[in-house]
Design a protein around this motif. Structure first.
Motif, PDB file in Angstrom:
ATOM      1  N   ARG A 185       0.841  -1.198   0.000  1.00 39.08           N
ATOM      2  CA  ARG A 185       0.000   0.000   0.000  1.00 39.08           C
ATOM      3  C   ARG A 185       0.880   1.254   0.000  1.00 39.08           C
ATOM      4  N   GLY A 186       0.584   2.159  -0.904  1.00 38.68           N
ATOM      5  CA  GLY A 186       1.375   3.379  -1.009  1.00 38.68           C
ATOM      6  C   GLY A 186       2.628   3.232  -1.853  1.00 38.68           C
ATOM      7  N   ARG A 187       2.875   2.026  -2.378  1.00 36.17           N
ATOM      8  CA  ARG A 187       4.035   1.828  -3.251  1.00 36.17           C
ATOM      9  C   ARG A 187       3.623   2.082  -4.698  1.00 36.17           C
ATOM     10  N   ARG A 188       4.596   1.983  -5.603  1.00 33.16           N
ATOM     11  CA  ARG A 188       4.265   2.238  -7.007  1.00 33.16           C
ATOM     12  C   ARG A 188       5.045   1.316  -7.923  1.00 33.16           C
ATOM     13  N   VAL A 189       4.459   1.115  -9.090  1.00 34.06           N
ATOM     14  CA  VAL A 189       5.151   0.445 -10.190  1.00 34.06           C
ATOM     15  C   VAL A 189       5.298   1.459 -11.325  1.00 34.06           C
ATOM     16  N   VAL A 190       6.254   1.212 -12.210  1.00 31.50           N
ATOM     17  CA  VAL A 190       6.519   2.119 -13.334  1.00 31.50           C
ATOM     18  C   VAL A 190       6.333   1.345 -14.628  1.00 31.50           C
ATOM     19  N   VAL A 191       5.513   1.894 -15.517  1.00 28.45           N
ATOM     20  CA  VAL A 191       5.253   1.234 -16.795  1.00 28.45           C
ATOM     21  C   VAL A 191       5.646   2.187 -17.920  1.00 28.45           C
ATOM     22  N   PHE A 192       6.513   1.710 -18.805  1.00 29.39           N
ATOM     23  CA  PHE A 192       6.994   2.498 -19.935  1.00 29.39           C
ATOM     24  C   PHE A 192       6.185   2.141 -21.181  1.00 29.39           C
ATOM     25  N   GLY A 193       5.569   3.154 -21.767  1.00 27.91           N
ATOM     26  CA  GLY A 193       4.759   2.931 -22.955  1.00 27.91           C
ATOM     27  C   GLY A 193       3.286   2.933 -22.626  1.00 27.91           C
ATOM     28  N   HIS A 194       2.455   2.910 -23.668  1.00 28.39           N
ATOM     29  CA  HIS A 194       1.008   2.954 -23.447  1.00 28.39           C
ATOM     30  C   HIS A 194       0.443   1.541 -23.421  1.00 28.39           C
ATOM     31  N   ASP A 195      -0.842   1.404 -23.749  1.00 27.47           N
ATOM     32  CA  ASP A 195      -1.512   0.107 -23.648  1.00 27.47           C
ATOM     33  C   ASP A 195      -0.741  -0.962 -24.419  1.00 27.47           C
ATOM     34  N   SER A 196      -0.598  -2.091 -23.805  1.00 30.90           N
ATOM     35  CA  SER A 196       0.283  -3.140 -24.295  1.00 30.90           C
ATOM     36  C   SER A 196      -0.186  -3.724 -25.617  1.00 30.90           C
ATOM     37  N   MET A 197       0.375  -3.233 -26.720  1.00 35.14           N
ATOM     38  CA  MET A 197       0.140  -3.819 -28.043  1.00 35.14           C
ATOM     39  C   MET A 197      -1.356  -3.957 -28.345  1.00 35.14           C
ATOM     40  N   GLY A 198      -2.179  -3.097 -27.742  1.00 38.31           N
ATOM     41  CA  GLY A 198      -3.619  -3.220 -27.949  1.00 38.31           C
ATOM     42  C   GLY A 198      -4.219  -4.407 -27.216  1.00 38.31           C
ATOM     43  N   MET A 199      -3.487  -4.984 -26.282  1.00 46.71           N
ATOM     44  CA  MET A 199      -3.989  -6.136 -25.512  1.00 46.71           C
ATOM     45  C   MET A 199      -4.884  -5.632 -24.385  1.00 46.71           C
ATOM     46  N   GLU A 200      -6.171  -5.771 -24.520  1.00 48.06           N
ATOM     47  CA  GLU A 200      -7.097  -5.248 -23.520  1.00 48.06           C
ATOM     48  C   GLU A 200      -6.963  -5.957 -22.173  1.00 48.06           C
ATOM     49  N   THR A 201      -6.435  -7.166 -22.171  1.00 48.29           N
ATOM     50  CA  THR A 201      -6.242  -7.876 -20.897  1.00 48.29           C
ATOM     51  C   THR A 201      -5.041  -7.369 -20.119  1.00 48.29           C
ATOM     52  N   ALA A 202      -4.312  -6.427 -20.712  1.00 45.69           N
ATOM     53  CA  ALA A 202      -3.088  -5.943 -20.073  1.00 45.69           C
ATOM     54  C   ALA A 202      -3.194  -4.480 -19.664  1.00 45.69           C
ATOM     55  N   LEU A 203      -4.388  -3.917 -19.718  1.00 55.73           N
ATOM     56  CA  LEU A 203      -4.560  -2.497 -19.451  1.00 55.73           C
ATOM     57  C   LEU A 203      -4.151  -2.123 -18.030  1.00 55.73           C
ATOM     58  N   ALA A 204      -3.684  -0.885 -17.916  1.00 55.80           N
ATOM     59  CA  ALA A 204      -3.401  -0.333 -16.590  1.00 55.80           C
ATOM     60  C   ALA A 204      -4.699   0.235 -16.021  1.00 55.80           C
ATOM     61  N   HIS A 205      -5.371  -0.535 -15.193  1.00 58.91           N
ATOM     62  CA  HIS A 205      -6.606  -0.062 -14.553  1.00 58.91           C
ATOM     63  C   HIS A 205      -6.188   0.802 -13.360  1.00 58.91           C
ATOM     64  N   GLY A 214      -4.112  -0.197  -3.279  1.00 62.12           N
ATOM     65  CA  GLY A 214      -3.324   0.905  -2.724  1.00 62.12           C
ATOM     66  C   GLY A 214      -2.044   1.151  -3.481  1.00 62.12           C
ATOM     67  N   LEU A 215      -1.961   0.654  -4.722  1.00 63.54           N
ATOM     68  CA  LEU A 215      -0.762   0.792  -5.549  1.00 63.54           C
ATOM     69  C   LEU A 215      -0.934   1.911  -6.564  1.00 63.54           C
ATOM     70  N   GLU A 216       0.125   2.656  -6.789  1.00 56.51           N
ATOM     71  CA  GLU A 216       0.135   3.668  -7.826  1.00 56.51           C
ATOM     72  C   GLU A 216       0.845   3.126  -9.070  1.00 56.51           C
ATOM     73  N   ILE A 217       0.365   3.562 -10.236  1.00 54.58           N
ATOM     74  CA  ILE A 217       0.994   3.188 -11.502  1.00 54.58           C
ATOM     75  C   ILE A 217       1.542   4.456 -12.147  1.00 54.58           C
ATOM     76  N   THR A 218       2.850   4.587 -12.141  1.00 55.18           N
ATOM     77  CA  THR A 218       3.495   5.710 -12.826  1.00 55.18           C
ATOM     78  C   THR A 218       3.695   5.320 -14.286  1.00 55.18           C
ATOM     79  N   ARG A 219       3.234   6.170 -15.192  1.00 57.86           N
ATOM     80  CA  ARG A 219       3.323   5.866 -16.623  1.00 57.86           C
ATOM     81  C   ARG A 219       4.295   6.837 -17.285  1.00 57.86           C
ATOM     82  N   LEU A 220       5.313   6.308 -17.923  1.00 54.04           N
ATOM     83  CA  LEU A 220       6.320   7.105 -18.623  1.00 54.04           C
ATOM     84  C   LEU A 220       6.375   6.683 -20.089  1.00 54.04           C
ATOM     85  N   ASP A 221       6.674   7.633 -20.951  1.00 48.24           N
ATOM     86  CA  ASP A 221       6.736   7.340 -22.376  1.00 48.24           C
ATOM     87  C   ASP A 221       8.056   6.662 -22.720  1.00 48.24           C
TER      88      ASP A 221
END
Length: 570
Positions: A185-205, A214-221
């Protein structure tokens, strides 16, 4: 009175999981029984202190109070002690009867409603702590709070009884689930790039992940990484060290057909690891993901970049060029639900490395007999792997080096089994993949997180599983049917039939972590309100000695699914 300026020094341990162990008691009970209760508290705390660790190998802080809670005043005193010590997980070890509202219920009022609490007690009659446990757990369930009880065993007599191994094991499993729930809780993950190859099962909800875990998702290009590679924003001396380390382990197994060009590509792919690692340290991230396809390395209209396979493998491994390190769960193709699955299971297992795989070909018995006959490969129909079949788990990225050998193997043994061939040809700019075939006999849980907008809930599709080792010629032939340059792990589920496994996969990716017990996963799903999905006809609803007992809260509210929906207001 003046406002107080806080120091700029920050205690990085603040908010980390801290387990507080305590016991209630009855003021009318004799002194010997009271001393025995204190001894049980101390013994339980000491045993947990030697068993529980965080994924980075550091011990989880365990504190205990030798103040027995007879009534509200002691409940307030112990609660304040615990809060000063940062306690956010509660373990109650009652050995005597007492009064629930005067004791534990009053202590719990000081803590948030979702604070994990466990009651571990001996099944003893003289001073029935088990009676107190049932009374208190029943009261807690009535007001809608989750609790777990562990009616185990310790001697009825003696001043210093110790819980038996099974009781301790059940408590340890619960503690790992609790520290995963609290620690992330209160931690974060970092994801580089947008939605995974159009894979709807991999979306960042993003919102759902924040609310439920309680997790944050930091999104970087990915452009940031491309620019940093071009600017050479990394330590060049460390890059040399990393390259020498890799060559020291596998120089004759690193494929560089066009030496100058391919050597430069390899350096860039290794530099990518250093760049992403430093960014993740800067952001204090506990996991990551990288989109790659298509823009990074597979679109001929763009400037092509090197494949990230080695980078992803290094994150998921227990070592790199600097020696032993914690696993940082990392997902290829920016598959966020893969990342979350790996992250939770790594924490639940105490830091074991995850394996990211395509749910590639399911080989059933008839397929294997037909294939081996066509290939003129000898096979015994009595082999376990041919009788039930297996899944060829294979993917280009995120393949932890550790899965090239058996758990506990040293770095040299692991790396001796890995090669780094040229990547498959639809990565136009190419680079080097990671290749190995996992050994048989690795046991754990294979699983995949899923999300539904209809219910607004996450679920986990899972089964116990093991790896199998095929005869060399058969393994090589099967490897050639998929991607021969990628890692292959042959996975056999314990309860799922191959027909069920094929039909009920929630995505094209699945993940396995060794040394993870079902009870730990189930306890964690209770805490996080994740639905447990095991649609395997051969699996009983409750496997004694393996599963955690169903919480009373679920039983009195119409079952697990209904209770979890009620808790989310669905």
């Amino acid at each position: 009175m003046n406002a107080k300026l806080l120091s700029r020094e920050v205690n990085k341990g603040t908010g980390a999981p801290v387990i507080g162990v305590f016991a209630p008691c009855d003021p009318r009970i004799d002194q010997a029984s009271r001393e025995r209760s204190i001894n049980i508290v101390k013994s339980a705390a000491q045993k947990l202190a030697s068993k529980i660790k965080q994924p980075d190998g550091k011990a989880v802080e365990i504190v205990y109070s030798d103040i027995l809670i007879d009534a509200e005043s002691q409940a307030d005193q112990v609660a304040r002690q615990f809060k000063e010590a940062g306690v956010n997980i509660l373990v109650c070890v009652p050995d005597t009867w007492s009064f629930p509202q005067l004791t534990t219920l009053s202590l719990m009022a000081h803590f948030p409603k979702d604070t994990p609490i466990n009651f571990t007690t001996g099944n003893s009659a003289p001073r029935p702590g088990v009676v107190y446990t049932h009374a208190t757990a029943g009261a807690i369930a009535q007001f809608g709070k989750l609790t777990h009880i562990n009616v185990g065993k310790w001697p009825d007599t003696g001043q210093s009884p110790e819980m038996d191994d099974q009781t301790l094991g059940n408590l340890v499993d619960w503690c790992y689930a609790a520290i995963t729930f609290i620690g992330l809780r209160g931690r974060r993950v970092v994801v580089f790039g947008h939605d995974s190859m159009g894979m709807e099962t991999a979306l960042a909800h993003v919102l759902e992940t924040r609310n439920q875990f309680g997790l944050e998702i930091t999104r970087l290009d990915m452009k940031l990484l491309s620019d940093m590679l071009q600017k050479e924003s990394y330590d060049k001396e460390e890059l040399k060290k990393l390259r020498l380390w890799l060559e020291g382990h596998a120089k004759d197994r690193i494929e560089l057909p066009e030496l100058e060009k391919d050597s430069e590509l390899l350096d860039k792919s290794l530099a990518l690891y250093l760049i992403v690692r430093d960014l993740m340290v800067e952001l204090d991230a506990v996991g990551g993901g990288f989109m790659s396809q298509l823009e990074w390395g597979s679109d001929s209209r763009a400037i092509q970049q090197p494949v990230a396979d080695i980078m992803e493998s290094l994150f998921n491994s227990t070592f790199d060029h600097n020696g032993p390190k914690p696993v940082i769960p990392f997902a290829t193709e920016a598959d966020v639900q893969a990342l979350l699955t790996q992250l939770f299971m790594t924490w639940l297992s105490g830091g074991n490395p995850p394996l990211f795989m395509d749910f590639r070909k399911v080989w059933e018995k008839d397929d294997l007999i037909e294939f081996t006959k066509e290939q003129n490969l000898p096979v015994s129909k009595e082999d376990d792997w041919i009788e039930k079949g297996f899944v060829d788990g294979v993917n280009s990225g995120s393949a932890s080096f550790d899965w090239a050998a058996l758990p506990g193997s040293d770095e040299d043994t692991i790396m001796s089994k890995i090669s780094f061939p040229k990547a498959v040809d639809y990565f136009y700019y190419l680079g080097n993949s990671v290749h190995y075939i996992s050994p048989g006999g690795i046991e754990g849980i294979a699983a995949r997180l899923a999300y539904s907008s209809l219910s607004g809930m996450f679920s986990m599709v899972w089964d116990e599983a093991k790896t199998v080792e095929l005869p060399h010629d058969i393994a090589q032939a099967i490897r050639q049917t998929a991607n021969p340059t990628w890692p292959h792990t042959f996975v056999v589920p314990k309860y799922a039939s191959m027909t069920e496994y094929k039909q009920y996969a929630p995505s094209n990716h699945f993940h396995m972590t060794w040394g993870l017990k079902p009870a730990r996963l189930q306890f964690w799903m209770d805490f996080t309100n994740v639905l447990s999905i095991t649609p395997w006809q051969a699996r009983p609803a409750f496997v004694e000695g393996t599963d955690r007992p169903v919480p009373l809260l679920h039983l009195i509210n119409g079952g697990e699914v209904n209770t979890k929906r009620l808790k989310l207001g669905r």
